[in-house]
Design a protein around this motif. Structure first.
Motif, PDB file in Angstrom:
ATOM      1  N   SER A   1     -20.962  17.689  13.787  1.00  0.00           N
ATOM      2  CA  SER A   1     -19.670  17.531  14.442  1.00  0.00           C
ATOM      3  C   SER A   1     -18.621  17.061  13.428  1.00  0.00           C
ATOM      4  O   SER A   1     -18.897  16.167  12.612  1.00  0.00           O
ATOM      5  CB  SER A   1     -19.780  16.495  15.562  1.00  0.00           C
ATOM      6  N   PRO A   2     -17.413  17.615  13.498  1.00  0.00           N
ATOM      7  CA  PRO A   2     -16.342  17.139  12.617  1.00  0.00           C
ATOM      8  C   PRO A   2     -16.044  15.646  12.789  1.00  0.00           C
ATOM      9  O   PRO A   2     -15.504  15.015  11.882  1.00  0.00           O
ATOM     10  CB  PRO A   2     -15.127  17.977  13.032  1.00  0.00           C
ATOM     11  N   ASP A   3     -16.423  15.075  13.913  1.00  0.00           N
ATOM     12  CA  ASP A   3     -16.218  13.641  14.149  1.00  0.00           C
ATOM     13  C   ASP A   3     -16.914  12.788  13.090  1.00  0.00           C
ATOM     14  O   ASP A   3     -16.495  11.659  12.832  1.00  0.00           O
ATOM     15  CB  ASP A   3     -16.732  13.241  15.531  1.00  0.00           C
ATOM     16  N   ILE A   4     -17.968  13.341  12.474  1.00  0.00           N
ATOM     17  CA  ILE A   4     -18.715  12.586  11.469  1.00  0.00           C
ATOM     18  C   ILE A   4     -17.838  12.213  10.277  1.00  0.00           C
ATOM     19  O   ILE A   4     -18.094  11.231   9.593  1.00  0.00           O
ATOM     20  CB  ILE A   4     -19.973  13.357  11.026  1.00  0.00           C
ATOM     21  N   ALA A   5     -16.762  12.969  10.037  1.00  0.00           N
ATOM     22  CA  ALA A   5     -15.897  12.726   8.881  1.00  0.00           C
ATOM     23  C   ALA A   5     -14.643  11.928   9.219  1.00  0.00           C
ATOM     24  O   ALA A   5     -13.895  11.554   8.312  1.00  0.00           O
ATOM     25  CB  ALA A   5     -15.503  14.057   8.250  1.00  0.00           C
TER      26      ALA A   5
ATOM     27  N   PHE B   1     -13.674   8.754   7.368  1.00  0.00           N
ATOM     28  CA  PHE B   1     -13.420   8.919   5.941  1.00  0.00           C
ATOM     29  C   PHE B   1     -12.030   9.491   5.645  1.00  0.00           C
ATOM     30  O   PHE B   1     -11.537   9.381   4.533  1.00  0.00           O
ATOM     31  CB  PHE B   1     -14.466   9.831   5.309  1.00  0.00           C
ATOM     32  N   GLN B   2     -11.411  10.132   6.625  1.00  0.00           N
ATOM     33  CA  GLN B   2     -10.135  10.795   6.398  1.00  0.00           C
ATOM     34  C   GLN B   2      -9.056   9.790   6.030  1.00  0.00           C
ATOM     35  O   GLN B   2      -8.838   8.811   6.737  1.00  0.00           O
ATOM     36  CB  GLN B   2      -9.713  11.618   7.613  1.00  0.00           C
ATOM     37  N   GLY B   3      -8.412  10.021   4.914  1.00  0.00           N
ATOM     38  CA  GLY B   3      -7.336   9.150   4.464  1.00  0.00           C
ATOM     39  C   GLY B   3      -7.798   7.822   3.907  1.00  0.00           C
ATOM     40  O   GLY B   3      -6.967   6.966   3.579  1.00  0.00           O
ATOM     41  N   ALA B   4      -9.085   7.614   3.792  1.00  0.00           N
ATOM     42  CA  ALA B   4      -9.609   6.336   3.300  1.00  0.00           C
ATOM     43  C   ALA B   4      -9.379   6.206   1.800  1.00  0.00           C
ATOM     44  O   ALA B   4      -9.476   7.180   1.056  1.00  0.00           O
ATOM     45  CB  ALA B   4     -11.102   6.220   3.613  1.00  0.00           C
ATOM     46  N   THR B   5      -9.084   5.001   1.378  1.00  0.00           N
ATOM     47  CA  THR B   5      -8.953   4.709  -0.048  1.00  0.00           C
ATOM     48  C   THR B   5     -10.345   4.623  -0.666  1.00  0.00           C
ATOM     49  O   THR B   5     -11.349   4.525   0.051  1.00  0.00           O
ATOM     50  CB  THR B   5      -8.231   3.368  -0.258  1.00  0.00           C
ATOM     51  N   GLU B   6     -10.378   4.602  -1.986  1.00  0.00           N
ATOM     52  CA  GLU B   6     -11.674   4.467  -2.668  1.00  0.00           C
ATOM     53  C   GLU B   6     -12.360   3.159  -2.265  1.00  0.00           C
ATOM     54  O   GLU B   6     -13.570   3.127  -2.063  1.00  0.00           O
ATOM     55  CB  GLU B   6     -11.505   4.549  -4.190  1.00  0.00           C
ATOM     56  N   LYS B   7     -11.569   2.109  -2.118  1.00  0.00           N
ATOM     57  CA  LYS B   7     -12.124   0.807  -1.712  1.00  0.00           C
ATOM     58  C   LYS B   7     -12.707   0.889  -0.299  1.00  0.00           C
ATOM     59  O   LYS B   7     -13.794   0.377  -0.031  1.00  0.00           O
ATOM     60  CB  LYS B   7     -11.039  -0.269  -1.788  1.00  0.00           C
TER      61      LYS B   7
ATOM     62  N   GLY C   1     -13.041  22.773  -7.139  1.00  0.00           N
ATOM     63  CA  GLY C   1     -11.804  22.000  -7.051  1.00  0.00           C
ATOM     64  C   GLY C   1     -11.553  21.386  -5.688  1.00  0.00           C
ATOM     65  O   GLY C   1     -10.681  20.532  -5.542  1.00  0.00           O
ATOM     66  N   GLU C   2     -12.314  21.798  -4.693  1.00  0.00           N
ATOM     67  CA  GLU C   2     -12.130  21.263  -3.342  1.00  0.00           C
ATOM     68  C   GLU C   2     -12.704  19.854  -3.251  1.00  0.00           C
ATOM     69  O   GLU C   2     -13.729  19.537  -3.849  1.00  0.00           O
ATOM     70  CB  GLU C   2     -12.814  22.189  -2.334  1.00  0.00           C
ATOM     71  N   GLU C   3     -12.033  19.012  -2.459  1.00  0.00           N
ATOM     72  CA  GLU C   3     -12.464  17.628  -2.272  1.00  0.00           C
ATOM     73  C   GLU C   3     -13.451  17.521  -1.113  1.00  0.00           C
ATOM     74  O   GLU C   3     -13.278  18.151  -0.071  1.00  0.00           O
ATOM     75  CB  GLU C   3     -11.264  16.736  -1.986  1.00  0.00           C
ATOM     76  N   LEU C   4     -14.470  16.703  -1.303  1.00  0.00           N
ATOM     77  CA  LEU C   4     -15.461  16.414  -0.277  1.00  0.00           C
ATOM     78  C   LEU C   4     -15.705  14.914  -0.244  1.00  0.00           C
ATOM     79  O   LEU C   4     -15.313  14.189  -1.146  1.00  0.00           O
ATOM     80  CB  LEU C   4     -16.797  17.105  -0.578  1.00  0.00           C
ATOM     81  N   ILE C   5     -16.415  14.493   0.785  1.00  0.00           N
ATOM     82  CA  ILE C   5     -16.890  13.121   0.878  1.00  0.00           C
ATOM     83  C   ILE C   5     -18.413  13.180   0.798  1.00  0.00           C
ATOM     84  O   ILE C   5     -19.057  14.002   1.451  1.00  0.00           O
ATOM     85  CB  ILE C   5     -16.474  12.463   2.218  1.00  0.00           C
ATOM     86  N   LEU C   6     -18.985  12.317  -0.020  1.00  0.00           N
ATOM     87  CA  LEU C   6     -20.433  12.170  -0.138  1.00  0.00           C
ATOM     88  C   LEU C   6     -20.797  10.844   0.514  1.00  0.00           C
ATOM     89  O   LEU C   6     -20.230   9.799   0.167  1.00  0.00           O
ATOM     90  CB  LEU C   6     -20.844  12.175  -1.613  1.00  0.00           C
ATOM     91  N   PHE C   7     -21.708  10.886   1.488  1.00  0.00           N
ATOM     92  CA  PHE C   7     -22.086   9.655   2.192  1.00  0.00           C
ATOM     93  C   PHE C   7     -23.510   9.745   2.706  1.00  0.00           C
ATOM     94  O   PHE C   7     -24.117  10.811   2.746  1.00  0.00           O
ATOM     95  CB  PHE C   7     -21.114   9.356   3.340  1.00  0.00           C
ATOM     96  N   HIS C   8     -24.025   8.602   3.104  1.00  0.00           N
ATOM     97  CA  HIS C   8     -25.379   8.500   3.645  1.00  0.00           C
ATOM     98  C   HIS C   8     -25.380   8.956   5.098  1.00  0.00           C
ATOM     99  O   HIS C   8     -24.510   8.564   5.879  1.00  0.00           O
ATOM    100  CB  HIS C   8     -25.849   7.045   3.546  1.00  0.00           C
ATOM    101  N   HIS C   9     -26.364   9.791   5.450  1.00  0.00           N
ATOM    102  CA  HIS C   9     -26.435  10.326   6.811  1.00  0.00           C
ATOM    103  C   HIS C   9     -27.876  10.253   7.322  1.00  0.00           C
ATOM    104  O   HIS C   9     -28.810  10.650   6.620  1.00  0.00           O
ATOM    105  CB  HIS C   9     -25.965  11.787   6.804  1.00  0.00           C
ATOM    106  N   ILE C  10     -28.036   9.769   8.534  1.00  0.00           N
ATOM    107  CA  ILE C  10     -29.351   9.770   9.174  1.00  0.00           C
ATOM    108  C   ILE C  10     -29.475  11.103   9.912  1.00  0.00           C
ATOM    109  O   ILE C  10     -28.826  11.325  10.933  1.00  0.00           O
ATOM    110  CB  ILE C  10     -29.522   8.592  10.140  1.00  0.00           C
TER     111      ILE C  10
ATOM    112  N   THR D   1     -13.437  17.009   4.641  1.00  0.00           N
ATOM    113  CA  THR D   1     -12.632  16.419   5.701  1.00  0.00           C
ATOM    114  C   THR D   1     -11.638  17.468   6.196  1.00  0.00           C
ATOM    115  O   THR D   1     -11.385  18.469   5.533  1.00  0.00           O
ATOM    116  CB  THR D   1     -11.875  15.165   5.215  1.00  0.00           C
ATOM    117  N   GLY D   2     -11.110  17.242   7.378  1.00  0.00           N
ATOM    118  CA  GLY D   2     -10.141  18.179   7.937  1.00  0.00           C
ATOM    119  C   GLY D   2     -10.774  19.339   8.668  1.00  0.00           C
ATOM    120  O   GLY D   2     -10.071  20.200   9.206  1.00  0.00           O
TER     121      GLY D   2
END
Length: 157
Positions: A9-13, A16-22, A52-61, A79-80
């Protein structure tokens, strides 16, 4: 026999949308830029990101069950994305050029069998695994990296 593969589901991202590195670090996630294609499979669109496309890498169960077969690992998402990809009796692009590990589970969320699928053989391997009546769903992983790609479920139209 019919099967269906649906992206996450896109809800999983959303978190992360608009989140800073911190903020991403606090979520145990990072921004990644795709440097090759294939190589950065989005688990929502079930397509590889463009260079060149941006992604988010994260832990997923990926196998969130109360058993020894609970499973998790890092995954990529773009994202998006507004809609999860869906394939019926067809495999998504992220299955095409990779060796895949397929773990076949029953209604009890316990492993019934597993198989390795070489590039180009995913549809055939899925159909063979579903010949076993006790197999309810198949979790597909990249064989080399071990990360979850998608779930395959029996489908009645």
């Amino acid at each position: 026999m019919t099967y269906q593969i649906t992206g996450l589901s896109p809800d999983i991202a959303k978190s992360f949308q608009g989140a800073t590195e911190k903020e991403l670090k606090a979520l145990r996630a990072v921004h990644i830029t795709a440097t090759s294609k294939p190589g950065f499979p989005c688990r929502i669109s079930l397509e590889d990101a463009e260079v060149g496309e941006e992604l988010i890498l994260f832990h997923h169960i990926s196998h969130d069950v109360d058993s020894p077969y609970r499973s998790s690992y890092a995954i990529f998402v773009r994202t998006g994305q507004t809609e999860a990809a869906q394939y019926t009796d067809a495999v998504p692009p992220v299955f095409h050029d990779r060796p895949l590990g397929m773990r076949a589970f029953g209604e009890d969320s316990r492993l019934k069998t597993a198989s390795l699928s070489l590039p180009g053989d995913a549809d055939q391997t899925i159909r063979q695994l579903f010949e076993l009546d006790e197999v309810t769903y198949i979790d597909v992983h990249n064989a080399a990296h071990g990360c979850f790609v998608a779930r395959v479920e029996r489908f009645e139209s």
